[in-house]
Design an enzyme around this catalytic site. Structure first.
Site, PDB file in Angstrom:
ATOM      1  N   SER A 136       0.865  -1.181   0.000  1.00 17.21           N
ATOM      2  CA  SER A 136       0.000   0.000   0.000  1.00 17.21           C
ATOM      3  C   SER A 136       0.897   1.223   0.000  1.00 17.21           C
ATOM      4  O   SER A 136       1.665   1.441   0.941  1.00 17.21           O
ATOM      5  CB  SER A 136      -0.914   0.003   1.237  1.00 17.21           C
ATOM      6  OG  SER A 136      -1.620   1.222   1.317  1.00 17.21           O
ATOM      7  N   ARG A 137       0.813   2.018  -1.072  1.00 15.55           N
ATOM      8  CA  ARG A 137       1.713   3.170  -1.181  1.00 15.55           C
ATOM      9  C   ARG A 137       1.272   4.323  -0.280  1.00 15.55           C
ATOM     10  O   ARG A 137       2.026   5.271  -0.095  1.00 15.55           O
ATOM     11  CB  ARG A 137       1.804   3.623  -2.642  1.00 15.55           C
ATOM     12  CG  ARG A 137       2.422   2.564  -3.539  1.00 15.55           C
ATOM     13  CD  ARG A 137       2.745   3.076  -4.933  1.00 15.55           C
ATOM     14  NE  ARG A 137       3.268   1.994  -5.749  1.00 15.55           N
ATOM     15  CZ  ARG A 137       2.547   1.274  -6.595  1.00 15.55           C
ATOM     16  NH1 ARG A 137       1.268   1.538  -6.733  1.00 15.55           N
ATOM     17  NH2 ARG A 137       3.091   0.294  -7.293  1.00 15.55           N
ATOM     18  N   VAL A 138       0.062   4.256   0.243  1.00 11.96           N
ATOM     19  CA  VAL A 138      -0.363   5.234   1.249  1.00 11.96           C
ATOM     20  C   VAL A 138       0.148   4.794   2.612  1.00 11.96           C
ATOM     21  O   VAL A 138       0.615   5.588   3.428  1.00 11.96           O
ATOM     22  CB  VAL A 138      -1.897   5.380   1.250  1.00 11.96           C
ATOM     23  CG1 VAL A 138      -2.353   6.274   2.390  1.00 11.96           C
ATOM     24  CG2 VAL A 138      -2.367   5.951  -0.081  1.00 11.96           C
TER      25      VAL A 138
END
Length: 495
Positions: A357-359
């Protein structure tokens, strides 16, 4: 008499209706070529009959390529078609909640059509950068492995990908089910799925009370390529209507592989130049312009959010294929489902090493960060050592402990379908896991141990507010550890 007639003729007037009418010159599966519509615009709605419409797709010098939004079998060369003057749109209304409709807003659930609505064009510009704010509010899925290790935020675009029959739809549906008390409206868009699969999803949503806050936009496998093509855009316009009203919305596209195939079919029939794997050159653009509409709006625009969970199907575990790599580059992370894990019965079959998850932690409750620790690293070490141990090598005590602990991590991250785990339950399980309280529990009793902790989460007294806080102090953590240890002691004594 003649005078009266002359007077009536002089006073006679009528409102002239000018219609732009064209003629069908060629028919292929799902598309037609029309001549005579000189003033037509791209994406304009074209009417073939009372209940059959099309959308202009390609403007040529002498004719227009039109995508038929329905069954084209009854159309014939020479038939007249009319311009509507409308850009293709979809009805939006609060009354759509709980309904099953097609991409044009027509009911598929046997109930009357919605009579009080607005029309939103299916193609809308994505919000500009200045209208967006960072994604920092978590979207709880109720799935332990995702909430703990691959967190999703409201306004994020998280891709779900994997081979056929690995549980992609199950994760999306479980996420919808978990929104029951989260004040999140859900839109589920099926693109070219089997009717039996759609019926199963609707049944699961109904059994769990999720239809009360869900809108289903449905296209089946035998629907025309045109309906499959516009389905995700129409569903997104419906979702945007509620987002613009300040609501948090979750949209699932199941799946964009079928959408890409439908677009390729349409493009090839229109004789557009093919590119890689016969897909047209703008295949990346049609998905990027769709997913860019998912965002978190600033408070001046209502503060609503649109979270997207697009699903894509891979072949032979090849995530570097054309369409999967396109979607991976567009989205903010991916959840990869491994067929090998699925075959071993490790469900959900999430491959933690290939999922991201890049967040990340920005969209995760802070209390998770204080209890998860280095869980992902410990699990990765376990997988490497487990593979090594299969060669029959003699293992030292430290390696055996890592493998034993990793097996408990795997057991804890397993989860049954349609049984979301609440935040309190997840935190307690993760505390017990990271503190090593499960390490002395036999593997065949891990399920019992987890159920004991879940039961304990319902009777915590003053400690319940601790689990809902943003930070877990060392003192409160020690209290919870002692409490869990006491509860698990009875299970150890019965060993």
């Amino acid at each position: 008499m003649f005078h009266n007639l002359s007077h009536k003729v002089a006073d006679f007037s009528t409102d002239l209706i000018i219609e732009d009418i064209g003629i069908i010159t060629n028919i292929s599966k799902g598309i037609v070529m029309v001549s005579g519509l000189s003033g037509v615009a791209v994406d304009e709605l074209i009417q073939f009959s009372e209940n059959l419409f099309g959308i202009t797709f390609q403007l040529l010098h002498n004719e227009v390529g039109v995508i038929v939004l329905g069954n084209s079998d009854k159309l014939q060369v020479g038939n007249e078609v009319k311009r509507t003057g409308r850009i293709t749109d979809v009805p939006v209304s609060e009354k759509l909640i709980g309904r099953v409709i097609d991409p044009l807003g027509r009911p598929l659930d046997g109930k009357p059509a919605v009579d009080d609505y607005k029309n939103f064009p299916i193609e809308r510009d994505a919000p500009s950068i200045v209208d967006r704010i960072p994604v920092d509010v978590p979207l709880q899925t109720g799935i332990k492995v995702i909430d703990a290790l691959i967190p999703i935020g409201r306004g994020q675009r998280e891709l779900i990908l994997g081979d056929r029959q690995t549980g992609k739809t199950a994760i999306a549906v479980d996420t919808i089910i978990n929104q029951k008390n989260e004040n999140v409206l859900c839109v589920y868009c099926t693109i070219g799925q089997r009717a039996s699969s759609i019926a199963k999803v609707i049944s699961r949503l109904e059994e769990n009370g999720a239809l009360d806050y869900t809108i289903l936009v449905v296209t089946k496998g035998d629907d025309s390529p045109g309906l499959k093509y516009i389905a995700p855009y129409a569903a997104t316009s419906i979702a945007e209507y509620f987002m613009r009203k300040g609501k948090d919305v979750l949209i699932v596209y199941d799946d964009l592989t079928q959408h890409a195939l439908a677009y390729r079919e349409i493009s090839l029939l229109m004789r557009r130049p093919p590119g890689r794997e016969a897909y047209p050159g703008d295949i990346f653009y049609i998905h990027s312009r769709l997913l860019e509409r998912s965002t978190h709006l600033k408070q001046e625009l209502g503060g609503g959010s649109l979270t997207a969970l697009p699903i894509i199907e891979t072949e032979a575990e090849n995530i570097s294929d054309y369409i999967p790599t396109n979607l991976i580059s567009i989205t903010d992370g991916q959840i990869y489902l491994s067929p090998k894990l699925f075959e071993l019965g490790i469900l959900p079959a999430v491959d933690i090493g290939k999922s991201v998850s890049r967040v990340g932690k920005a969209a995760q409750k802070f209390i998770y960060q204080s209890v998860v620790g280095d869980l992902k690293l410990a699990y990765s070490q376990f997988e490497e050592l487990e593979n090594f141990s299969r060669f029959g090598a003699k293992l030292d005590e430290r390696t055996k402990q890592i493998i034993e602990h990793g097996q408990r991590i795997r057991m804890c991250l397993k989860q049954e379908e349609s049984k979301p785990v609440s935040l309190q339950e997840q935190i307690l399980i993760l505390i017990a896991l990271t503190e090593g309280l499960f390490d002395s529990i036999p593997l065949n009793k891990m399920k019992m141990a987890e159920n004991i902790i879940k039961q304990r989460s319902k009777d915590l007294g003053e400690l319940e507010t601790v689990l809902l806080s943003e930070k877990l102090s060392e003192r409160n953590r020690d209290k919870l550890v002692r409490l869990l240890k006491d509860n698990l002691q009875h299970l150890l004594m019965s060993k």
